[in-house]
Design an enzyme around this catalytic site. Structure first.
Site, PDB file in Angstrom:
ATOM      1  N   GLU A 338       3.620 -21.671  -1.580  1.00 19.21           N
ATOM      2  CA  GLU A 338       3.120 -21.931  -0.232  1.00 19.21           C
ATOM      3  C   GLU A 338       3.382 -20.791   0.734  1.00 19.21           C
ATOM      4  OE1 GLU A 338       6.958 -24.386  -0.714  1.00 19.21           O
ATOM      5  OE2 GLU A 338       5.228 -23.810  -1.896  1.00 19.21           O
ATOM      6  N   ASP A 381     -16.975  13.415  -0.552  1.00 18.67           N
ATOM      7  CA  ASP A 381     -17.826  14.583  -0.469  1.00 18.67           C
ATOM      8  C   ASP A 381     -16.943  15.823  -0.513  1.00 18.67           C
ATOM      9  OD1 ASP A 381     -19.964  16.249  -0.208  1.00 18.67           O
ATOM     10  OD2 ASP A 381     -20.697  15.414   1.669  1.00 18.67           O
TER      11      ASP A 381
END
Length: 930
Positions: A338, A381
């Protein structure tokens, strides 16, 4: 040979001409940015598309003219078309974020268990569970709201003001004035100068040496020359919009020169804005989502089965009815981790806050921090990341490929006097590199003896620049120094037959090695007072070539090495020439690997021939992809994800949007275009691989803590549940009362908060942190059964120690098992903490303190006045002596099982490589089936 290789210098700047998508549109500025598949040639029955409209045709279609709009007409169009702003960004309200946090699988199950507990009047259990749900949702929504506020502070307009040409009335002369970009409308005529941001989609009407950076839209670092289209040009019929020299788009910027243009699209109609609509903004499930979902639903099935099984077993064997429902719910809660939503959110929020404070990195979506730690492939890139956007001169050679300092001398002389006589605001990046090289070669100091006469600045149509100087001691003679694109310069030289082809072949070889080229030539003319024109650029003598290369980013090589050691493979997806990309990678020590049969670099045209399964296999084994459009980048990233890799993508332009959405983690620098920042999950202070490494470490830090919590908690919970179910069937009374189960869970939950503040061992940060449900199930099953064995062994201890307890036996049993459960959980926290060596496991300060506190509560609570209130009584000393023996044996067995597990599941590159090979094998089978 009819053309210069694409890696050669183009358009005077010497840079590579952009390679753009082949999509077209009938109206400039309309249509999506994303590329489409190339269309088949038109059949004889299908008419060819018309050539793009000329400047006059565009002005007529917009009901405008070179003198601009009348102010009243501009106001009317502003009301009709709306302001020239990007679509508004609407922050998500806090209540909506809070409700959206309930979609987490464990949070939803906890909410259901809390409601069930309330229905059966287990108010304590219900209150605690609902409080945990509220705290988890509040933490997550607050942290994401804070990240969004930080990102909103980075939003900028593409430009603030623009110089527009308008008339007060129809008969009045035009006037130039600055107006807010938001007030621009289609048909407005604007002026563009060096450094200006293009405020809308425009068509060029007049230009003088105009070049524009389109990297934010196309990914190409080279500026493109722009000039008006005064007559129809059928050659541009099939050209992509970014390849059309008469069009400029919002999001680009003027590199050099000046021009006048008419606005054809504003606001949401620009390509900059419509690019966002070309791709679905909802990416698939991320690595974190997939991992947690797999673990969650496996446990949820157990939890949903547990209450009915408990009820049926107790009814069949003990004749108990619905009175055991609170106990059944408590058992289900005991199986549930929990604290998972709270610990996950806390660990990720702390990591995100630490990154923002120390590195200026903004994590917009908290699970993305875990995904960063799980990333094993980073796609990016080349320009601005691996290399600086600044070239340097590699060599200056003559036509025989031999070093020649005179070539550099005349190239620098051309750059210097072109800059001074043409009154350019700043040198082009390539001119600046040439001048810097001349300084180092001590050539520039000799330039003072030359006297500048005239300059013909770079023109994107001519693709050359010429400076006219008077040489010392050469009265009556002017010298023309010309440099520019190789093909353009050779066309102006007097060459013998076959010489042009030989020089172009030499340029080809240089371009394939990753160099950018400028050709240099000169000629002598009789001195004259008249103006020089492009007609004088004829009959030149070819001198040689200046070869330039990209400068590696200072930190790139070291950062690549660090990422490799951390198990992160780097893939370069670029629109540049294959040779340029390969050369940059080799300079940085990045191996240019490729899949078998595809050489060193895979180009976009090869990608188009591959199926998805084949591309996944090729992408996994290839380092550099060249000539990539936005669609190719996104497809490669998706293929890597389909192959089982966790991918990150670093991008900063509109052209990177598809790949940012396709990746598990989209990353962009702070100075990225606005839409890229909105699409990204993580925003860096700067475009630097070192910053990504810090972010990856932070992600592994948080992910390691979450993984440790899950392993320890789930194995301990599973063991306790098995033992409780077994004891519930063996004993004539419930093994633990619901209140005792609740208090035990509360104590363990409080101790588990230490996982969010732990510092994982160094070994946990050496490799990607991936939560694999199958591995977790094996771990928790094995160690859960060991824990259950220790719990069941306690039955014998309690039977021996309490055989004369009489009426107090039930309360003493509850106390004994309560103490044993907390002590075994404390042992598990210490002995199963992440870290292969004992020294690493001993380093967990917060966990050791929490485990000590948990053990103290387990021993002391039954002895305090709270014990009887919970139905527990004091235990005889014999129990503690026997329990110590059981715990000692359990610790030995736990350590042995841990060592055996580590031998069978080695960490590091070998296991990762094995998984990749397994994935590749599955893909090969898929390809064969296809």
């Amino acid at each position: 040979m009819n053309s210069v290789p694409e890696g050669n210098a183009a358009a005077g700047s010497g840079r590579t001409a952009p390679r753009t998508p082949t999509t077209g549109t009938s109206v400039p500025g309309a249509g999506p940015l994303t590329p489409q598949a190339p269309q088949a040639p038109a059949s004889p029955q299908t008419p060819a598309p018309p050539p793009p409209p000329t400047s006059l045709q565009v002005l007529r279609s917009l009901d405008s003219g070179p003198r601009g709009l009348v102010e009243a007409e501009a106001e009317e169009r502003l009301g009709r078309f709306g302001e020239n702003v990007l679509p508004a960004w609407r922050p998500v309200a806090r209540p909506r974020r809070f409700v959206r946090s309930l979609r987490d699988p464990f949070t939803s199950v906890l909410l259901c268990l809390g409601l069930v507990s309330a229905v059966v009047f287990a108010w304590g259990t219900a209150c605690v569970i609902l409080a945990l749900v509220a705290v988890s949702c509040l933490l997550r929504s607050t942290e994401e709201h804070r990240a969004d506020r930080s990102t909103a502070a980075l939003r900028e307009l593409v430009a603030t003001t623009a110089t527009v040409v308008r008339r007060p009335s129809a008969g009045a002369p035009p006037r130039e004035r600055e107006v807010p970009v938001a007030d621009l409308v289609p048909g407005d005529v604007i002026r563009l100068g060096p450094g200006d941001l293009v405020p809308a989609d425009v068509q060029v009407l007049r230009a003088a040496g105009l070049t524009v950076h389109q990297s934010a839209l196309t990914g190409e670092s080279a500026p493109m020359g722009k000039h008006p289209l005064d007559v129809p040009d059928p050659a541009l019929r099939d050209a992509g919009p970014f390849a059309r020299p008469q069009l400029c788009f919002q999001g680009s910027s003027v590199a050099s020169g000046s021009g006048t243009a008419v606005i054809v699209a504003t606001g949401g109609s620009t390509r900059f804005a419509t690019a966002q609509d070309g791709w679905d903004r909802q990416r698939g499930a991320s690595a974190f989502d997939r991992s947690v979902r797999g673990i969650s639903w496996t446990l949820i099935r157990f939890m949903l089965l547990t209450p009915p099984l408990v009820l049926m077993a107790n009814a069949a064997l003990r004749g108990r009815g619905l009175e055991t429902l609170p106990f059944a719910v408590a058992v289900a809660v005991g199986l549930t981790p929990e604290m998972l939503p709270v610990i996950v959110t806390t660990a990720l929020a702390r990591g995100a806050a630490r990154l923002a404070r120390t590195s200026g990195v903004i994590v917009k979506r908290l699970p993305a921090l875990h995904d960063l730690g799980a990333v094993d492939v980073l796609c990016l890139d080349k320009t601005g990341t691996l290399t600086e956007d600044r070239p340097v001169v590699e060599e200056a050679i003559d036509g025989s490929d031999l070093p020649d300092p005179d070539v550099l001398h005349w190239a620098a002389l051309n750059a210097l006097w072109s800059l001074q006589l043409a009154e350019l605001p700043a040198p082009d990046a390539l001119d600046e590199a040439v001048l810097d090289a001349a300084d180092e070669a001590e050539h520039r100091g000799a330039f003072g003896v030359y006297e500048g006469v005239a300059a013909l600045p770079f023109d994107p149509v001519r693709r050359v620049a010429t400076a006219v100087v008077r040489s010392p001691g050469r009265l009556g003679v002017h010298t023309l120094a010309t440099k520019g694109a190789v093909e353009a310069v050779l066309d102006r030289c007097a060459l013998e037959e076959g010489e042009r082809e030989r020089l172009l072949a030499l340029a080809d070889r240089k371009a394939e090695s990753g160099l950018r080229l400028l050709a240099v030539a000169r000629a002598e003319r009789p001195a004259r007072a008249g103006a020089y024109t492009p007609a004088d650029e004829r009959g030149l003598t070819f001198l040689g070539l200046v070869a330039l290369r990209d400068v590696p980013a200072p930190s790139a090589a070291d950062a690549l090495g660090v990422l490799a050691r951390r198990g992160v493979a780097v893939k370069v997806l670029t629109g540049d020439h294959p040779g340029t990309a390969a050369r940059a990678c080799e300079d940085l020590g990045l191996r240019v690997d490729a899949a078998d049969g595809f050489g060193g670099v895979v180009t976009a045209d090869v990608v188009d021939t591959l199926s998805d399964a084949e591309l996944a296999r090729v992408a996994d084994r290839t380092t550099v992809f060249a000539r990539c459009t936005p669609e190719h980048k996104a497809r490669i990233v998706s293929a890597l994800r389909a192959g089982g890799r966790t991918t990150g993508f670093l991008g900063d332009g509109v052209n990177d949007l598809p790949a940012l959405h396709a990746a598990d983690v989209g990353i962009c620098p702070r100075n990225a275009v606005d839409v890229a920042r909105e699409a990204a999950d993580v925003v860096l202070a700067e475009k630097d691989l070192t910053a990504i490494d810090r972010a990856v470490l932070a992600g592994r830090h948080s992910g390691g803590n979450i993984a440790t919590y899950l392993r320890i908690t789930l194995s301990s919970n599973l063991g306790n549940v098995i033992a409780m179910l077994t004891a519930g069937l063996m004993l004539p009374f419930l093994p633990m009362l619901p209140a005792q189960v609740l208090v035990q869970n509360l104590c363990f939950d409080a101790a588990q908060l230490a996982f969010a503040f732990d510092r994982p061992a160094a070994s946990a940060r050496r490799r990607p942190t991936v939560l694999r449900s199958r591995d977790f199930l094996r771990f928790i099953t094995g160690f859960g059964l060991l824990n259950a064995a220790a719990d069941l062994a306690t039955f014998g201890v309690l039977a021996l120690a309490l055989h004369n307890a009489g009426a107090d036996g039930e309360a003493a049993f509850h106390a004994g098992w309560f103490t044993e459960n907390l002590l075994t959980q404390a042992l598990v926290m210490v002995l199963l903490r992440t870290g292969r060596s004992a020294a690493e496991r001993r380093a967990g300060g917060p966990l050791r303190a929490a485990a000590a506190g948990l053990a103290a509560v387990g021993v002391l609570l039954p002895l305090t006045p709270v014990g009887p209130l919970l139905g527990m009584s004091a235990l005889p000393p014999l129990y503690y002596l026997l329990l110590g023996s059981v715990l000692g044996l359990y610790a030995v067995g736990l350590s042995a099982a841990r060592r055996r597990y580590e031998r069978r599941h080695p960490a590091g590159a070998e296991s990762e490589q094995g998984m990749r090979e397994a994935d590749a094998g599955r893909l090969r089978k898929a390809g064969a089936g296809r």
